[in-house]
Scaffold this motif. Sequence first.
Motif, PDB file in Angstrom:
ATOM      1  N   UNK A   1       5.977  -2.398   3.693  1.00  0.00           N
ATOM      2  CA  UNK A   1       4.780  -2.106   2.980  1.00  0.00           C
ATOM      3  C   UNK A   1       5.074  -2.405   1.712  1.00  0.00           C
TER       4      UNK A   1
ATOM      5  N   UNK B   1       8.420  -2.410   9.865  1.00  0.00           N
ATOM      6  CA  UNK B   1       7.265  -2.429   8.980  1.00  0.00           C
ATOM      7  C   UNK B   1       7.508  -2.555   7.565  1.00  0.00           C
TER       8      UNK B   1
ATOM      9  N   UNK C   1      10.841  -0.204   6.772  1.00  0.00           N
ATOM     10  CA  UNK C   1      11.444   0.777   7.515  1.00  0.00           C
ATOM     11  C   UNK C   1      11.747   0.250   9.003  1.00  0.00           C
TER      12      UNK C   1
ATOM     13  N   UNK D   1       1.014  -1.210  -0.116  1.00  0.00           N
ATOM     14  CA  UNK D   1       0.158   0.038  -0.080  1.00  0.00           C
ATOM     15  C   UNK D   1       0.954   1.106   0.027  1.00  0.00           C
TER      16      UNK D   1
ATOM     17  N   UNK E   1      11.198   1.219  -3.195  1.00  0.00           N
ATOM     18  CA  UNK E   1      10.309   2.110  -3.878  1.00  0.00           C
ATOM     19  C   UNK E   1       9.119   1.525  -3.932  1.00  0.00           C
ATOM     20  N   UNK E   2       8.821   0.365  -4.129  1.00  0.00           N
ATOM     21  CA  UNK E   2       7.495  -0.185  -4.224  1.00  0.00           C
ATOM     22  C   UNK E   2       7.148  -0.980  -2.783  1.00  0.00           C
TER      23      UNK E   2
ATOM     24  N   UNK F   1       8.523  -0.894   0.780  1.00  0.00           N
ATOM     25  CA  UNK F   1       9.362  -0.047   1.601  1.00  0.00           C
ATOM     26  C   UNK F   1       9.414  -0.651   3.001  1.00  0.00           C
TER      27      UNK F   1
ATOM     28  N   UNK G   1       3.929  -5.684  10.070  1.00  0.00           N
ATOM     29  CA  UNK G   1       4.588  -5.036  11.088  1.00  0.00           C
ATOM     30  C   UNK G   1       5.028  -6.262  12.129  1.00  0.00           C
TER      31      UNK G   1
ATOM     32  N   UNK H   1      -7.469  -9.351   0.402  1.00  0.00           N
ATOM     33  CA  UNK H   1      -7.034  -8.129   1.228  1.00  0.00           C
ATOM     34  C   UNK H   1      -8.150  -8.101   2.340  1.00  0.00           C
TER      35      UNK H   1
ATOM     36  N   UNK I   1      -2.364  -7.700   2.607  1.00  0.00           N
ATOM     37  CA  UNK I   1      -2.216  -6.447   1.725  1.00  0.00           C
ATOM     38  C   UNK I   1      -1.587  -5.216   2.430  1.00  0.00           C
ATOM     39  N   UNK I   2      -2.038  -5.049   3.850  1.00  0.00           N
ATOM     40  CA  UNK I   2      -1.418  -3.796   4.591  1.00  0.00           C
ATOM     41  C   UNK I   2      -0.267  -4.131   5.023  1.00  0.00           C
ATOM     42  N   UNK I   3       0.526  -2.982   5.517  1.00  0.00           N
ATOM     43  CA  UNK I   3       1.945  -3.296   5.962  1.00  0.00           C
ATOM     44  C   UNK I   3       2.225  -4.270   7.034  1.00  0.00           C
TER      45      UNK I   3
ATOM     46  N   UNK J   1      -7.063  -1.664   6.348  1.00  0.00           N
ATOM     47  CA  UNK J   1      -6.073  -0.407   6.540  1.00  0.00           C
ATOM     48  C   UNK J   1      -6.681   0.851   5.969  1.00  0.00           C
TER      49      UNK J   1
END
Lengths: 364, 364, 364, 364
Positions: free
Chosen positions: C27, C25, C12, A1, C7-8, C10, C81, A118, C77-79, A125
């Motif tokens: 993403x 995280x 962190x 995302x 870039x796509x 990510x 973590x 999803x 689908x969401x990051x 999210x």
Amino acid sequence: MSSSFGKNLKISVFGASHGTTIGAVVDGLPCGFTIDETALLRFMKRRAPGQSLVTTQRKEADQPHFLAGLVNGQLSGSPLSFYIENTNQHSKDYNNLRDVPRPSHADYTARVRYGDAVDMRGGGHFSGRLTAPLCCAGGIALQILKARGIEIAAHLRQIGAVKDKSISFTEPAMADLQKAGFETVAMVSPQERLRAITYIDELRQTGNSTGGIIEVFATGLPAGLGNPNFDGIENRLTTALFGIPGVKGVAFGSGFEGCLSTGAEQNDPFLLENGTVRTLNNNSGGIQGGITNGMPLVLQVGMKPTASIAAVQPSFSYEQQKNVELQIKGRHDPCIAVRAVPVVEAVTALVLLDFLLDHNIQFN
Amino acid sequence: MSSSFGKNLKISVFGASHGTTIGAVVDGLPCGFTIDETALLRFMKRRAPGQSLVTTQRKEADQPHFLAGLVNGQLSGSPLSFYIENTNQHSKDYNNLRDVPRPSHADYTARVRYGDAVDMRGGGHFSGRLTAPLCCAGGIALQILKARGIEIAAHLRQIGAVKDKSISFTEPAMADLQKAGFETVAMVSPQERLRAITYIDELRQTGNSTGGIIEVFATGLPAGLGNPNFDGIENRLTTALFGIPGVKGVAFGSGFEGCLSTGAEQNDPFLLENGTVRTLNNNSGGIQGGITNGMPLVLQVGMKPTASIAAVQPSFSYEQQKNVELQIKGRHDPCIAVRAVPVVEAVTALVLLDFLLDHNIQFN
Amino acid sequence: MSSSFGKNLKISVFGASHGTTIGAVVDGLPCGFTIDETALLRFMKRRAPGQSLVTTQRKEADQPHFLAGLVNGQLSGSPLSFYIENTNQHSKDYNNLRDVPRPSHADYTARVRYGDAVDMRGGGHFSGRLTAPLCCAGGIALQILKARGIEIAAHLRQIGAVKDKSISFTEPAMADLQKAGFETVAMVSPQERLRAITYIDELRQTGNSTGGIIEVFATGLPAGLGNPNFDGIENRLTTALFGIPGVKGVAFGSGFEGCLSTGAEQNDPFLLENGTVRTLNNNSGGIQGGITNGMPLVLQVGMKPTASIAAVQPSFSYEQQKNVELQIKGRHDPCIAVRAVPVVEAVTALVLLDFLLDHNIQFN
Amino acid sequence: MSSSFGKNLKISVFGASHGTTIGAVVDGLPCGFTIDETALLRFMKRRAPGQSLVTTQRKEADQPHFLAGLVNGQLSGSPLSFYIENTNQHSKDYNNLRDVPRPSHADYTARVRYGDAVDMRGGGHFSGRLTAPLCCAGGIALQILKARGIEIAAHLRQIGAVKDKSISFTEPAMADLQKAGFETVAMVSPQERLRAITYIDELRQTGNSTGGIIEVFATGLPAGLGNPNFDGIENRLTTALFGIPGVKGVAFGSGFEGCLSTGAEQNDPFLLENGTVRTLNNNSGGIQGGITNGMPLVLQVGMKPTASIAAVQPSFSYEQQKNVELQIKGRHDPCIAVRAVPVVEAVTALVLLDFLLDHNIQFN
């Protein structure tokens, strides 16, 4: 995302409405600043659900658990990371939504974009619940800015036909705004506040909802923050503000109304006063050419009416491949703009702090 | 400064109002596409100055000279680079402005930010003249999108009290809009167009100015473009649109008005029609959760009244360090919104093409 | 700080060596992919400390606790973590280091950069401990790549004077390399492996340390991944690889040695074989002009000798403002290159997956 | 493509080897700095072709034509833009290359990536010719750094078996290096220089080529520039350096050799001298944890042998879909490392200036 933003101060949010936790990593906060956790929780509570009739009955404590970046309450230089538990989700209210997308929600577009795996329970999210970590991060940014004389406060400028008392663009009543922030509805005028509460409650009782316009003020900003063209105050602020679910528009200073007026009325003539430059009006909202001019920053954020309404609505079933009627269950805010006021303050604070860090301004 | 934007399609503009040239580098255009130069010049001419009473009398041919990236009219894969000559600048009109900043212009903030060596003649790099390269780049993007069935067209929704005929959000009359684009004022209704021209000309004669609201439509977009949170359609579009000098607000679908309405009125129920998903209304403006839903994209852009007005205005002198009166000379648009219509189309095209490139959609 | 890349996709990272937790995280991971947690833990264990004489005696289980982004073992689908607990830090070993910076560590530079509130116990956020979250994120990326036929494996090409058996650049023995990855020292040759262990253990006993050169291979990559100039395979890989503490150099294909050879020896002639293009040699390491050519990707990463050695070393005291002698306590790897092998594989996997996402390649 | 880099100082290059022009836009240079154009041309001439037997016979004046960003020789704050004409391209030498890709060139990978419309004559946008704009931009950065006491100089550490005199890492002989930069081959030792010239010329005569290792030194840098993890000195430098065609490896300080040595030999003990912190050795190359420590920055860049050699090489024909023999015509450098020395200096200067801008250091 695409759950991160910021140039020097990078915020990366995670979590889903009906997952175990939500949270964020905040990289770039000034090393050595001591957080006032009590004030932070008080700020976050303004956004927390379950506190009045005009907000959702989902109750969440919204207590951040810090994983890293804090040593004895002091920012340690490395990324701040925290999570907040989801304790009060009712996922079974969302059982029928997997197959039937809710109108004006992201159920359909998320599935086109990410496939049917999803997780969109409760908005996933994409949910407004993700604004809790933004409030935690932004609540800290607000403290850091305040320590440098920069104040940020917002109010509900308008809900339906109910308009709050208008706030001066040149000398905004920050104390009044900050006080209003702790009211059920963040309006400065007690009369209008009451009218707004009544209006929202009526809509709630009929299974309907409303939106609203939030107006934000920031005072104490130095002139010279920002850049022209594509990385100015407006560009970075809107990038972040449109990350708040439900935002439909952002305008600065006198906004769209000012655009329908004339140059003679809208221009902000300069005045040199004791060696300081100010402007007579502030229709520019404190920004010229993407750069602050030292006057208060003023912006409006339009929040759409809550899309989850009780009325039966047309939709379709993926499985049956036919049109069906949808009745949304669950607990919903009749006006998301009410709880969005501190979120907009928080996001504004994060972006302004990011701009201060562009200029390597030291904080301790 | 901060003169570039885009993720896959990177646009980097250069030049100043009173320098020798302005131009851009556009990196990421699809290799092999053949540009229709005649159509491009026709599009760019819509923005060019000096064509009617309601625009500035500065005359510029706005002919792009391609430096790289084109081989026999075909995009060669490497960055497209071009410049446009400034031929008709009257720098001496700006002699007094070096010392006395113009109200509601960037003269003052630019000097705080960049020091007194910054070249602000005619607005320098902050000038609306920099939208000519955006139109060249965006004019090419429009051709590429059109070849894939995506059309973009905008009109002046409102100037002062004059409102154009309202355009359907679900089935916008693209041909009418495109035709209106070549009129003196881009309104679909001939009556309102005439009223608008009369209104602007009256303001011009009294040395005043006005702003306006531009409304943009994009049809033919696939569902599923974009992302949630901080890199959605709204985020990237506003980042780019606020790069156009004079933009004060951006709103999507039913915009700020919709925010003051109710959920029951604003929601967009789904309808499955011959296996295709559409919505009954389109108050969402074609976007849900930052992602396109296949309906027309609709947005409004507020342009402020031209800040350069003929009336004497209060300002101050850097040299004398005292308040002085300023009379602005030079030739100015009485309504920058008029010439901004193709610019807004161009920027929208660049951002939408950038999103298509996210999905690696091939163009030849 | 600057704890994110990609870039796509990510990534962190957060945490500090002697904080409560470390984590990340991530993403952009493909929605719907089911993670093999057993395989992930087995991969992460290759990096975990406390497993042999040639690694640090600090024992950490390195068990990731997922906070978000996983629903029933499937990426939602969401990051994504997660955090990993720090359980075995001995902060008191670091008490004297707050005042006396360790040679060839970041103690001094971090304090210049972030002030004296920066938490540098055990290396703080600069510590090699931060590679555990990279292994968790990259371990998942490896599984996703493997499901598409892309394999990544690395070995210790050289430690001191001990060289592993050389691996073919055109047809690397991936199974042998993968098997070696689970050995005490990741060398393919049992004889050289034993020599390396003996050499490292001798250094450990004398309070000294060594570095090493890791060589990575990736097979199954399609031709056409990457970009020229500043965002090619090499650029994005080095950006990420230099994020691993202790990396001093990165080279591709025949590397620095190849640079001292001739074109006639180094060129990789093409061969069309059953409609497929390959090269006879692979001194280019699978990349030409920043873009994969379909041959195995080959790169070397130089890891410096562990800076924490037992010998007394000259340094200075901030407090006393004079030169002092420093004796470093604590438990340290005599050769960080040993445990860095899976880290380098993990980071390579994350970057290659990022490039595949550039091309919108679907994963489920 | 991906023709830009930089965070505060953004460089965007354009052009192709056999197009009309090459050039760049450089956004973020400090407003008000006056460029010494004579010194700039002298610097650029070091890279220009056609000056000796050991470089290509293609003759290009490499004269930059400034389009924007300069007013009377002074940087005006807005992006600097310039182009350089291609005057001496011989495109017909490349006629057969459209169908038959050159080994170890990007002809094949570019076509896989961008399709057969991509312009690859003479290497197209992937050509070493694109380093001319980098030298122009970097030549200006070098002047700005020099005005702040920061010097950058590089030499050819090694070509084939010929090693230049070794340069001290703690007190590099900057004047000697700078003088060597204007020699035919940038070696400090006259004897080794002669040996290198003889070696390269012998290879040239036999239609062969060689590579080389360039070593760069930067002195006068303040301690505290950079960041840990993924945005440190090494990360940003390698991102930019791998944008130079032909770079195969980058290493810092004692590089790969140091990785094969021991901690006792490699560590850089601290020394407090008159209140200033320095290190006894400098095997770290002036960087610890991604941040400068105030010692000279030292790095090595490996350049591969020129891929265009005169010998017949195996390749294949797209049209005939069969293996064919390829004889490359055209004029080529027998050792691209020779002309790459100023390019590496230029790119290093651009990146270091970008880091200084992170810290908002003022330049005028």
